[in-house]
Design an enzyme around this catalytic site. Structure first.
Site, PDB file in Angstrom:
ATOM      1  N   THR A 125     -49.248  21.979 -16.553  1.00  0.00           N
ATOM      2  CA  THR A 125     -49.922  23.112 -15.919  1.00  0.00           C
ATOM      3  C   THR A 125     -48.985  24.304 -15.773  1.00  0.00           C
ATOM      4  OG1 THR A 125     -51.473  21.703 -14.704  1.00  0.00           O
ATOM      5  CG2 THR A 125     -51.077  23.888 -13.803  1.00  0.00           C
ATOM      6  N   SER A 166     -58.535  24.940 -19.928  1.00  0.00           N
ATOM      7  CA  SER A 166     -57.833  24.150 -18.927  1.00  0.00           C
ATOM      8  C   SER A 166     -56.484  23.784 -19.518  1.00  0.00           C
ATOM      9  CB  SER A 166     -58.620  22.880 -18.593  1.00  0.00           C
ATOM     10  OG  SER A 166     -57.812  21.920 -17.925  1.00  0.00           O
ATOM     11  N   THR A 176     -25.040  -8.288 -51.806  1.00  0.00           N
ATOM     12  CA  THR A 176     -25.944  -8.811 -50.793  1.00  0.00           C
ATOM     13  C   THR A 176     -25.096  -9.561 -49.776  1.00  0.00           C
ATOM     14  OG1 THR A 176     -26.314 -10.857 -52.042  1.00  0.00           O
ATOM     15  CG2 THR A 176     -27.855  -9.044 -52.438  1.00  0.00           C
ATOM     16  N   HIS A 177     -25.482  -9.477 -48.512  1.00  0.00           N
ATOM     17  CA  HIS A 177     -24.688 -10.081 -47.428  1.00  0.00           C
ATOM     18  C   HIS A 177     -23.279  -9.500 -47.370  1.00  0.00           C
ATOM     19  CE1 HIS A 177     -27.752 -13.302 -46.962  1.00  0.00           C
ATOM     20  NE2 HIS A 177     -27.830 -13.205 -48.281  1.00  0.00           N
ATOM     21  N   SER A 192      -8.628  13.752 -38.609  1.00  0.00           N
ATOM     22  CA  SER A 192      -7.879  13.197 -37.495  1.00  0.00           C
ATOM     23  C   SER A 192      -6.964  14.240 -36.891  1.00  0.00           C
ATOM     24  CB  SER A 192      -7.051  11.991 -37.946  1.00  0.00           C
ATOM     25  OG  SER A 192      -6.207  11.526 -36.914  1.00  0.00           O
ATOM     26  N   LYS A 243      -6.251  12.561 -43.535  1.00  0.00           N
ATOM     27  CA  LYS A 243      -7.412  11.693 -43.370  1.00  0.00           C
ATOM     28  C   LYS A 243      -8.700  12.521 -43.424  1.00  0.00           C
ATOM     29  CE  LYS A 243      -8.860   7.737 -40.539  1.00  0.00           C
ATOM     30  NZ  LYS A 243     -10.246   8.054 -40.237  1.00  0.00           N
ATOM     31  N   GLU A 275     -22.167  10.207 -40.775  1.00  0.00           N
ATOM     32  CA  GLU A 275     -22.011   9.806 -39.382  1.00  0.00           C
ATOM     33  C   GLU A 275     -22.962  10.566 -38.473  1.00  0.00           C
ATOM     34  OE1 GLU A 275     -17.261   8.556 -39.435  1.00  0.00           O
ATOM     35  OE2 GLU A 275     -17.888  10.473 -38.586  1.00  0.00           O
TER      36      GLU A 275
END
Length: 470
Positions: A97, A136, A183-184, A314, A320, A327
């Protein structure tokens, strides 16, 4: 200064502000997020007020002079003016409202100025009687959320389509790059980098379809439902005309809900869109995970991909470089998933003829749409477009893996293949060298069977060479 009053009493406001007493009360009551209404939502509110004024003029309820002043004031807001006068918090009680009244008061006071009257002279143009005529909060809010969501969703879809195209281009660029599939998180069988990127592209394409289907439901609105969906104080001619005006003003084909009570009570379409955004976020986050893993290194990881260097990685380790773009995409995905949870709880929390939790639904839905749009654009422009394949590293890992032995099963049998795999793991000798040393196959045969074209498509590689050894 000027004085304004409502049925709770009188307050004093700076004369230069365009909002009024009800907006001021809301600003005092709801210091919650520190975030105000987003520009798209403010524009949607102004668009609704303009459409309503035009519809009310057409039905003869609103005098032309007042209606045109409201339209002009709304046009200024649509053009980006007076947005600083929308001061209410994005999360608030009252089912929105205060958001509706913020728009009503700003438009009323600007219309009064245009008519040569003083702000607060609501006998001429009232926030409730004229700007909110035949409306309304309970039909304005759902409609404004939908209009703003459609605009934001179209932007997201456009960015997803660009990302889809970018991934397709990379799949073609990398179609010749043979690498080890996993895989895995363990070596499996060879695959091309192009096949992996083609899979990413198809994942994005499915998200586009899901989001587009969910968006289609937002073109149905409940304008004219007024308080509970019965249309009290709204003429049938107005209901048709206000939706027609919305179609003209937004450029979308808006449709009046066949059941205004249902459309006023329920917010499931917003949950559906949020759910599609969550699935999109999950898919994109999985892609980001893969990119980060394949780019790990550069010396002691997989290092199969070379991501564009965006910034030093870094404050203490020189040289680095971190995968900051994937990310940030992961983090956006987590936020969208959390937003969906909040939206789901709010959608369930409606009672009887209204869901009073629409502000938190809108806040989280708008954030999800904005965050995803920005993250997808960032991913494409600052990561995907500049990704390179480390072909030498892909070949090195492939040659050192025992996973290629699977392609030889039809030729030498499972038992022999298992023995070779065991020896390769023990001695670190390449599978190909062991087979040649044992005289199981010739170099020409192995070159055919272990070629990218043979190992990465259905069928038996080097079928003409099959000669099982028991």
């Amino acid at each position: 200064m000027r004085f304004e009053h409502d049925f709770l009493g009188q307050v004093e406001l700076p004369d230069e502000v365009y909002y009024g007493v009800q907006t001021w009360r809301a600003s005092q009551n709801f210091a919650i997020t520190g975030h105000r209404l987003c520009p798209e939502f403010i524009t949607a509110l102004a668009t609704i007020k303009k459409a309503a004024a035009k519809a009310n003029m057409k039905t003869g309820r609103m005098p032309e002079a007042v209606g045109e002043a409201i339209v002009q004031a709304a046009d200024e807001i649509i053009a980006g003016k007076l947005h600083d006068q929308f001061i209410v918090d994005a999360i608030q009680g009252g089912a929105g409202t205060s958001m509706n009244m913020n728009a009503n008061e700003v438009i009323a006071n600007r219309a009064l100025e245009l008519l040569g009257k003083a702000k607060g002279d609501y006998e001429v143009v009232s926030p409730n009687n004229q700007v909110n005529m035949a409306q309304s909060t309970n039909d304005v809010m759902p409609t404004a959320i939908r209009i703003a969501s459609i605009q934001k969703t179209k932007l997201l879809i456009s960015e997803l389509e660009t990302l889809h195209h970018g991934l397709r281009q990379k799949s073609e660029q990398f179609q010749h790059v043979l690498k080890m599939g996993r895989t895995h998180l363990q070596d499996a069988v060879p695959i091309t980098l192009g096949q992996e990127f083609a899979a990413y592209a198809d994942t994005v394409k499915r998200s586009i379809k899901r989001i587009s289907r969910a968006m289609d439901n937002l073109f149905t609105v409940n304008m004219g439902a007024t308080a509970v969906g019965t249309g009290l104080n709204a003429e049938p001619e107005y209901i048709k005309e206000v939706v027609r005006q919305l179609s003209i003003l937004t450029g979308n084909t808006m449709v009046s809900a066949s059941n205004l009570v249902d459309a006023t009570q329920n917010t499931d379409e917003l949950a559906e869109l949020s759910g599609a955004l969550k699935v999109c976020a999950l898919s994109l986050s999985k892609i980001a995970n893969d990119l980060r893993m394949m780019a790990s290194g550069p010396k002691c990881g997989l290092s199969e991909l070379i991501l564009p260097a965006m910034q030093p990685g870094s404050s203490i380790m020189p040289g680095k470089i971190n995968p900051v773009i994937p990310e940030v995409l992961n983090q956006v995905a987590f936020q969208v998933i959390g937003n969906d949870q909040a939206i789901g709880l709010a959608v369930e929390a409606g009672q009887f003829e209204l869901n009073v939790m629409e502000p938190v639904i809108a806040y989280n839905l708008f954030n999800s749409l904005t965050f995803l749009t920005n993250a997808v654009r960032t991913l494409q422009q600052r990561c995907i477009a500049g990704i390179e394949a480390n072909e030498a590293r892909c070949r090195e890992l492939l040659d050192s893996s025992v996973g290629v032995i699977t392609a030889l099963l039809p030729h030498i049998g499972y038992e022999a293949a298992s023995a070779i795999a065991k020896e390769a793991l023990r001695t670190k000798e390449p599978v190909k060298d062991i087979i040649l040393r044992q005289g199981l196959m010739t170099a020409d045969q192995l070159n055919v069977i272990l070629s990218p074209a043979e190992m990465t498509k259905p069928g038996i590689a080097g079928k003409q060479y099959i000669k099982k050894i028991s």
